[in-house]
Design a protein around this motif. Structure first.
Motif, PDB file in Angstrom:
ATOM      1  N   THR A   1       0.816  -1.218   0.000  1.00  0.00           N
ATOM      2  CA  THR A   1       0.000   0.000   0.000  1.00  0.00           C
ATOM      3  C   THR A   1       0.843   1.259   0.000  1.00  0.00           C
ATOM      4  OG1 THR A   1      -0.090  -0.092   2.408  1.00  0.00           O
ATOM      5  CG2 THR A   1      -1.915  -1.121   1.199  1.00  0.00           C
ATOM      6  N   LEU A   2       2.165   1.096   0.054  1.00  0.00           N
ATOM      7  CA  LEU A   2       3.069   2.232   0.173  1.00  0.00           C
ATOM      8  C   LEU A   2       3.927   2.371  -1.080  1.00  0.00           C
ATOM      9  CD1 LEU A   2       4.312   1.509   3.808  1.00  0.00           C
ATOM     10  CD2 LEU A   2       2.441   3.039   3.130  1.00  0.00           C
ATOM     11  N   SER A   3       4.390   3.584  -1.344  1.00  0.00           N
ATOM     12  CA  SER A   3       5.300   3.820  -2.454  1.00  0.00           C
ATOM     13  C   SER A   3       6.405   4.777  -2.034  1.00  0.00           C
ATOM     14  CB  SER A   3       4.544   4.390  -3.657  1.00  0.00           C
ATOM     15  OG  SER A   3       5.427   4.670  -4.720  1.00  0.00           O
ATOM     16  N   ARG A   4       6.023   5.946  -1.540  1.00  0.00           N
ATOM     17  CA  ARG A   4       7.012   6.929  -1.077  1.00  0.00           C
ATOM     18  C   ARG A   4       7.733   6.409   0.172  1.00  0.00           C
ATOM     19  NH1 ARG A   4       4.769  12.753   0.554  1.00  0.00           N
ATOM     20  NH2 ARG A   4       4.471  12.887  -1.718  1.00  0.00           N
ATOM     21  N   THR A   5       6.983   5.797   1.063  1.00  0.00           N
ATOM     22  CA  THR A   5       7.514   5.274   2.318  1.00  0.00           C
ATOM     23  C   THR A   5       7.982   3.840   2.106  1.00  0.00           C
ATOM     24  OG1 THR A   5       5.885   6.622   3.488  1.00  0.00           O
ATOM     25  CG2 THR A   5       7.003   4.901   4.757  1.00  0.00           C
ATOM     26  N   THR A   6       9.161   3.520   2.592  1.00  0.00           N
ATOM     27  CA  THR A   6       9.686   2.168   2.396  1.00  0.00           C
ATOM     28  C   THR A   6       9.055   1.155   3.336  1.00  0.00           C
ATOM     29  OG1 THR A   6      11.535   2.676   3.884  1.00  0.00           O
ATOM     30  CG2 THR A   6      11.891   2.987   1.518  1.00  0.00           C
ATOM     31  N   ARG A   7       8.736   1.580   4.557  1.00  0.00           N
ATOM     32  CA  ARG A   7       8.111   0.673   5.517  1.00  0.00           C
ATOM     33  C   ARG A   7       7.444   1.484   6.613  1.00  0.00           C
ATOM     34  NH1 ARG A   7      12.299  -2.509   9.306  1.00  0.00           N
ATOM     35  NH2 ARG A   7      10.331  -2.729  10.424  1.00  0.00           N
ATOM     36  N   LEU A   8       6.449   0.893   7.235  1.00  0.00           N
ATOM     37  CA  LEU A   8       5.771   1.521   8.357  1.00  0.00           C
ATOM     38  C   LEU A   8       6.603   1.374   9.618  1.00  0.00           C
ATOM     39  CD1 LEU A   8       2.132   0.210   7.794  1.00  0.00           C
ATOM     40  CD2 LEU A   8       2.949   2.535   7.369  1.00  0.00           C
TER      41      LEU A   8
ATOM     42  N   GLY B   1      -3.242   8.708  -4.495  1.00  0.00           N
ATOM     43  CA  GLY B   1      -1.903   8.175  -4.665  1.00  0.00           C
ATOM     44  C   GLY B   1      -1.803   7.533  -6.036  1.00  0.00           C
ATOM     45  N   MET B   2      -1.008   8.096  -6.909  1.00  0.00           N
ATOM     46  CA  MET B   2      -0.984   7.669  -8.310  1.00  0.00           C
ATOM     47  C   MET B   2      -0.193   6.375  -8.526  1.00  0.00           C
ATOM     48  SD  MET B   2      -2.926   9.957  -9.595  1.00  0.00           S
ATOM     49  CE  MET B   2      -2.718  10.011 -11.381  1.00  0.00           C
ATOM     50  N   GLN B   3       0.462   5.863  -7.482  1.00  0.00           N
ATOM     51  CA  GLN B   3       1.181   4.601  -7.591  1.00  0.00           C
ATOM     52  C   GLN B   3       0.367   3.425  -7.066  1.00  0.00           C
ATOM     53  OE1 GLN B   3       4.097   4.313  -9.229  1.00  0.00           O
ATOM     54  NE2 GLN B   3       3.770   6.481  -9.682  1.00  0.00           N
ATOM     55  N   ASP B   4      -0.914   3.621  -6.871  1.00  0.00           N
ATOM     56  CA  ASP B   4      -1.793   2.561  -6.388  1.00  0.00           C
ATOM     57  C   ASP B   4      -2.065   1.561  -7.508  1.00  0.00           C
ATOM     58  OD1 ASP B   4      -3.726   0.980  -5.190  1.00  0.00           O
ATOM     59  OD2 ASP B   4      -5.055   2.642  -4.664  1.00  0.00           O
ATOM     60  N   TRP B   5      -1.742   0.296  -7.281  1.00  0.00           N
ATOM     61  CA  TRP B   5      -1.967  -0.734  -8.299  1.00  0.00           C
ATOM     62  C   TRP B   5      -3.401  -1.275  -8.266  1.00  0.00           C
ATOM     63  CZ3 TRP B   5      -3.609  -5.193  -6.027  1.00  0.00           C
ATOM     64  CH2 TRP B   5      -3.269  -5.380  -4.675  1.00  0.00           C
ATOM     65  N   CYS B   6      -4.133  -0.947  -7.211  1.00  0.00           N
ATOM     66  CA  CYS B   6      -5.513  -1.458  -7.077  1.00  0.00           C
ATOM     67  C   CYS B   6      -6.521  -0.406  -7.539  1.00  0.00           C
ATOM     68  CB  CYS B   6      -5.771  -1.863  -5.628  1.00  0.00           C
ATOM     69  SG  CYS B   6      -7.370  -2.673  -5.383  1.00  0.00           S
ATOM     70  N   PHE B   7      -6.625   0.698  -6.805  1.00  0.00           N
ATOM     71  CA  PHE B   7      -7.493   1.803  -7.219  1.00  0.00           C
ATOM     72  C   PHE B   7      -6.624   2.781  -8.012  1.00  0.00           C
ATOM     73  CE2 PHE B   7      -9.650  -0.019  -3.554  1.00  0.00           C
ATOM     74  CZ  PHE B   7     -10.931  -0.184  -4.053  1.00  0.00           C
ATOM     75  N   THR B   8      -6.450   2.438  -9.253  1.00  0.00           N
ATOM     76  CA  THR B   8      -5.487   3.091 -10.137  1.00  0.00           C
ATOM     77  C   THR B   8      -5.930   4.507 -10.516  1.00  0.00           C
ATOM     78  OG1 THR B   8      -6.596   2.268 -12.108  1.00  0.00           O
ATOM     79  CG2 THR B   8      -4.935   0.822 -11.100  1.00  0.00           C
TER      80      THR B   8
ATOM     81  N   GLU C   1     -12.340  19.035  -6.643  1.00  0.00           N
ATOM     82  CA  GLU C   1     -10.955  19.444  -6.400  1.00  0.00           C
ATOM     83  C   GLU C   1     -10.099  18.182  -6.345  1.00  0.00           C
ATOM     84  OE1 GLU C   1      -8.389  21.394  -2.757  1.00  0.00           O
ATOM     85  OE2 GLU C   1     -10.402  22.170  -3.152  1.00  0.00           O
ATOM     86  N   VAL C   2      -9.029  18.144  -7.100  1.00  0.00           N
ATOM     87  CA  VAL C   2      -8.234  16.928  -7.253  1.00  0.00           C
ATOM     88  C   VAL C   2      -6.776  17.199  -6.914  1.00  0.00           C
ATOM     89  CG1 VAL C   2      -7.546  15.070  -8.820  1.00  0.00           C
ATOM     90  CG2 VAL C   2      -9.797  16.157  -9.084  1.00  0.00           C
ATOM     91  N   HIS C   3      -6.198  16.315  -6.121  1.00  0.00           N
ATOM     92  CA  HIS C   3      -4.765  16.363  -5.829  1.00  0.00           C
ATOM     93  C   HIS C   3      -4.172  15.005  -6.193  1.00  0.00           C
ATOM     94  CE1 HIS C   3      -4.856  20.236  -3.745  1.00  0.00           C
ATOM     95  NE2 HIS C   3      -6.014  19.836  -3.233  1.00  0.00           N
ATOM     96  N   ARG C   4      -3.313  15.011  -7.186  1.00  0.00           N
ATOM     97  CA  ARG C   4      -2.655  13.781  -7.644  1.00  0.00           C
ATOM     98  C   ARG C   4      -1.245  13.739  -7.053  1.00  0.00           C
ATOM     99  NH1 ARG C   4      -5.764  15.810 -11.826  1.00  0.00           N
ATOM    100  NH2 ARG C   4      -7.174  14.311 -12.846  1.00  0.00           N
ATOM    101  N   LEU C   5      -0.974  12.729  -6.237  1.00  0.00           N
ATOM    102  CA  LEU C   5       0.329  12.588  -5.590  1.00  0.00           C
ATOM    103  C   LEU C   5       1.120  11.532  -6.346  1.00  0.00           C
ATOM    104  CD1 LEU C   5      -0.889  12.720  -1.885  1.00  0.00           C
ATOM    105  CD2 LEU C   5      -0.062  14.585  -3.324  1.00  0.00           C
ATOM    106  N   ALA C   6       2.078  11.995  -7.140  1.00  0.00           N
ATOM    107  CA  ALA C   6       2.723  11.143  -8.140  1.00  0.00           C
ATOM    108  C   ALA C   6       3.469   9.963  -7.546  1.00  0.00           C
ATOM    109  CB  ALA C   6       3.670  11.983  -8.991  1.00  0.00           C
ATOM    110  N   ASP C   7       4.047  10.121  -6.370  1.00  0.00           N
ATOM    111  CA  ASP C   7       4.898   9.066  -5.812  1.00  0.00           C
ATOM    112  C   ASP C   7       4.271   8.347  -4.626  1.00  0.00           C
ATOM    113  OD1 ASP C   7       4.988  11.306  -4.175  1.00  0.00           O
ATOM    114  OD2 ASP C   7       7.084  10.976  -3.566  1.00  0.00           O
TER     115      ASP C   7
END
Length: 306
Positions: A178-185, A245-252, A267-273
């Motif tokens: 579920t993460l892309s920018r963050t490597t681990r919780l 989150g634009m790196q979501d493989w499920c809700f793309t 209003e839309v905010h696209r977070l690329a990473d």
């Protein structure tokens, strides 16, 4: 009966809230109720699978001084009762609608993610006069036109049940996928996400949510999703905020574009990473975008619901 997770668990300090319970058709539903009870506006936080109200902890703490913040655990999830029978989307909508009515909520802003989007929007449509605004993180409320292979594998009759309900594979995988920018919780955060789902019986709802994804029109939830999808244009007059989150493989990103088509003024905010769990992968942006949206749309929201 002891309700997991145990209050002495090490992550408890990350969840410094008082629990409440409400009887609904599906059983005893746990929910958080933070902030002034007489607040003029309510934020209703609706989680997805395999999370629980813990998912919203940062946004609740950031907003409870100004808003009444309600965050339920779906029946079978978090601290709520186990499911008496396998529940479908329509059942979860009914349970949440009952909670909204029982708590006498009004001037509600829906804040939802994952399955919480369909559940929350279904509830909004049932209780239309009570809602003023919509805030969605990566989610969907459409008849599925694709199912990722990672989800399809989880639906295999024997493998899926053993992996998800037996091995907790879905929750464990979510901590990473579920993460892309963050490597681990942080380990305490990961522990919190897993805590309610610590046994075969406690993981039944996680498996059932995956089974409830309709692959065709023959599945009962296909029609429920279709009814929500068909009604989305009727909500175009409400202020909407879409944080993706634009790196979501499920809700793309394609899911986001479908919402933009029916709500062209959103209003839309696209977070690329950023990945699927936006509030974990981009917590600062999540709160900043939400706070700004709430401040700017307060008057418009009131007018939209008159």
């Amino acid at each position: 009966m002891k309700t997991p997770p145990d209050e002495c668990d090490s992550w408890q300090q990350l969840y410094p809230f008082t629990g409440h319970w409400c009887e609904v058709a599906g059983g005893r539903m746990h929910y958080l109720d933070e902030g002034p009870e007489n607040a003029e506006q309510t934020l209703l936080f609706v989680h997805g699978n395999p999370t629980w109200s813990f998912h919203w902890r940062r946004l609740i703490e950031a907003n409870r001084d100004s808003y009444r913040c309600i965050a339920p655990d779906h029946i079978g999830c978090g601290l709520s009762d186990l499911q008496k029978r396998p529940l479908r989307l329509a059942d979860h909508i009914q349970n949440l609608s009952e909670l909204v009515r029982n708590l006498d909520l009004c001037r509600v802003t829906l804040v939802a993610q994952d399955w919480g989007g369909a559940i929350g929007l279904g509830t909004l449509l049932k209780e239309r006069d009570l809602f003023e605004r919509i805030v969605l993180f990566n989610t969907g409320a459409f008849r599925p036109w694709f199912i990722p292979w990672r989800i399809r594998v989880c639906r295999w009759p024997l493998f899926g049940k053993l992996a998800l309900q037996g091995g907790n594979a879905f929750s464990l995988a979510s901590l990473r996928m579920t993460l892309s920018r963050t490597t681990r919780l942080d380990p305490a955060v990961a522990e919190a996400y897993l805590a309610p789902y610590n046994s075969w019986t406690r993981r039944a709802a996680v498996h059932q949510f995956v089974k409830d994804i309709p692959l065709s029109a023959s599945h009962p939830t296909w029609d429920t999703l279709g009814e929500i999808e068909d009604a989305l244009p009727s909500l175009a007059g409400l202020p909407q905020l879409l944080i993706w989150g634009m790196q979501d493989w499920c809700f793309t990103p394609e899911c986001l574009e479908k919402f933009c088509q029916v709500w062209p003024k959103a209003e839309v905010h696209r977070l690329a990473d950023v990945g699927h769990w936006v509030v974990e992968d981009a917590p600062e942006e999540s709160q900043r975008f939400l706070a700004d949206f709430l401040a700017r749309t307060a008057e418009a929201a009131t007018g939209a619901n008159r």
